[in-house]
Design a protein around this motif. Structure first.
Motif, PDB file in Angstrom:
ATOM      1  N   ARG A 134      -7.442  -7.123   1.852  1.00  0.00           N
ATOM      2  CA  ARG A 134      -6.966  -6.008   1.036  1.00  0.00           C
ATOM      3  C   ARG A 134      -8.044  -5.514   0.064  1.00  0.00           C
ATOM      4  NH1 ARG A 134      -2.019  -4.170  -1.169  1.00  0.00           N
ATOM      5  NH2 ARG A 134      -2.524  -2.580  -2.721  1.00  0.00           N
ATOM      6  N   LEU A 149       0.846  -1.181   0.000  1.00  0.00           N
ATOM      7  CA  LEU A 149       0.000   0.000   0.000  1.00  0.00           C
ATOM      8  C   LEU A 149       0.887   1.238   0.000  1.00  0.00           C
ATOM      9  CD1 LEU A 149      -2.524  -1.284   2.645  1.00  0.00           C
ATOM     10  CD2 LEU A 149      -3.121  -0.681   0.310  1.00  0.00           C
ATOM     11  N   LEU A 155     -10.530  -3.431   1.762  1.00  0.00           N
ATOM     12  CA  LEU A 155      -9.978  -2.121   2.102  1.00  0.00           C
ATOM     13  C   LEU A 155      -9.989  -1.205   0.884  1.00  0.00           C
ATOM     14  CD1 LEU A 155      -8.561  -0.112   3.936  1.00  0.00           C
ATOM     15  CD2 LEU A 155      -6.396  -1.263   3.445  1.00  0.00           C
ATOM     16  N   TRP A 189      -2.223   2.257   7.738  1.00  0.00           N
ATOM     17  CA  TRP A 189      -2.750   1.100   7.027  1.00  0.00           C
ATOM     18  C   TRP A 189      -2.901  -0.117   7.941  1.00  0.00           C
ATOM     19  CZ3 TRP A 189      -5.320   2.627   3.298  1.00  0.00           C
ATOM     20  CH2 TRP A 189      -4.867   3.488   2.309  1.00  0.00           C
ATOM     21  N   ALA A 217      -6.237   0.290   9.429  1.00  0.00           N
ATOM     22  CA  ALA A 217      -7.247   0.117   8.390  1.00  0.00           C
ATOM     23  C   ALA A 217      -7.436  -1.350   8.035  1.00  0.00           C
ATOM     24  CB  ALA A 217      -6.858   0.919   7.153  1.00  0.00           C
TER      25      ALA A 217
END
Length: 343
Positions: free
Chosen positions: A168, A149, A171, A157, A160
């Motif tokens: 992923r 990322l 997200l 992250w 998150a």
């Protein structure tokens, strides 16, 4: 709540998949089988929030909520009604019983998390330690994993990814939705501040706070909390201009990842169909797999799945179609797609 754990109390007649879902999200939950037991439990422990089933034996959810509200210490405990009844009158009954919000079943996971973040006070969340499990970094050097990322100022992250259970693809969809929902928010905040529209400013900050926290934008969430609290207290929201600037920076940084997320969102159904068709051709040793793989690579161009796509391509080039099935399954998992459900 007990300092050693995160707790959400679910009052319900029986355990269902929602408890497993909450547990998988690293939320500690306690379950009461009826409203009377729920009333006892909230007096014995300190919970962040209550998910209250309306229909329960012995003592129903509405009655339990009314009794909880008669206890002075629990008058501000967030209580969220959860029921299959979606009529406006049902929501009114929940609010009249002292509940703060109302979600309907079947529960949308993202809506549920937004509701939890909306009503659990930010200062309580700030005291919670992150889960002890450390996520493996998503690096291009790991087979089957997307590219790293990109660093975005103001975004954590790690947080998150924790909030989407390390998924992923989920997200990336969250980034896409955040960009769409809040791309005009900095200007709206500045406009509301310029004309002293405090109601509008409070509404913007209130909605932004949980969304930013969920995405790992702690500074934006903290500033939104401060603005909301200032307006409610009748104070001049001195952090409003800073909030708009911080959100501007986060949105600009997310645009890089957002371009990929938008592409995946736009072609999501088509990608799923291609994966399903490609799997069928590989299992049947059908040479049409080459064309399907080329189409899939085009749809996922720049998405960060280079290693996995290359592994599939190598197996197809060697006409070892069966060997391509494993990396194809890895790709489907990374995209949060089930090959059996793509048709």
């Amino acid at each position: 709540m007990n300092a050693s754990r995160n707790s959400t109390l679910r009052f319900m007649r029986r355990c269902t998949n929602i408890t497993d879902f909450l547990a998988s999200a690293r939320i500690r939950i306690d379950v009461a089988v009826h409203g009377g037991e729920a009333l006892r439990m909230v007096q014995e422990a300190d919970y962040d929030l209550v998910l209250m089933d309306i229909q329960m034996q012995e003592v129903d959810g509405l009655t339990a909520a009314r009794r909880i509200r008669t206890i002075e210490r629990l008058q501000h405990l967030p209580i969220i009604a959860m029921t299959a009844r979606a009529m406006p009158s049902d929501r009114d009954k929940s609010l009249a019983a002292g509940m703060d919000d109302h979600v309907t079943k079947p529960v949308d996971p993202e809506l549920l998390f937004r509701t939890l973040l909306k009503w659990i006070p930010a200062q309580r969340l700030a005291r919670r330690a992150l889960a002890t499990a450390v996520a493996k970094p998503l690096t291009e050097g790991q087979p089957g994993q997307p590219a790293p990322l990109p660093a975005v100022a103001g975004i954590d992250w790690q947080v998150a990814l924790e909030n989407v259970d390390q998924q992923r693809a989920k997200l990336e969809r969250r980034v896409h939705n955040f960009l769409l929902e809040y791309r005009s928010a900095p200007g709206a905040i500045r406009d509301a501040l310029a004309v002293a529209d405090m109601a509008r400013l409070q509404h913007l900050a209130h909605n932004l706070r949980p969304s930013a926290a969920y995405l790992g934008a702690a500074a934006v969430s903290t500033l939104a909390t401060q603005v909301e609290q200032d307006v409610r207290a009748g104070r001049q929201p001195g952090s409003a201009a800073e909030l708009a600037s911080a959100l501007d920076r986060v949105l600009a940084g997310l645009a890089q990842l957002g371009r990929t997320a938008v592409a995946l969102h736009t072609h999501g159904a088509e990608v799923g169909q291609l994966l399903d068709q490609l799997e069928a051709c590989l299992r049947q040793d059908d040479a049409r797999a080459e064309d399907l793989l080329a189409a899939l690579q085009e749809r996922l161009s720049g998405s960060g799945y280079t290693i996995t796509l290359a592994a599939i391509q190598q197996a197809v080039d060697d006409i070892e179609y069966a060997a391509a099935l494993a990396p194809l399954a890895t790709l489907a998992a990374a995209l949060h797609l089930n090959l059996e459900e793509c048709a």
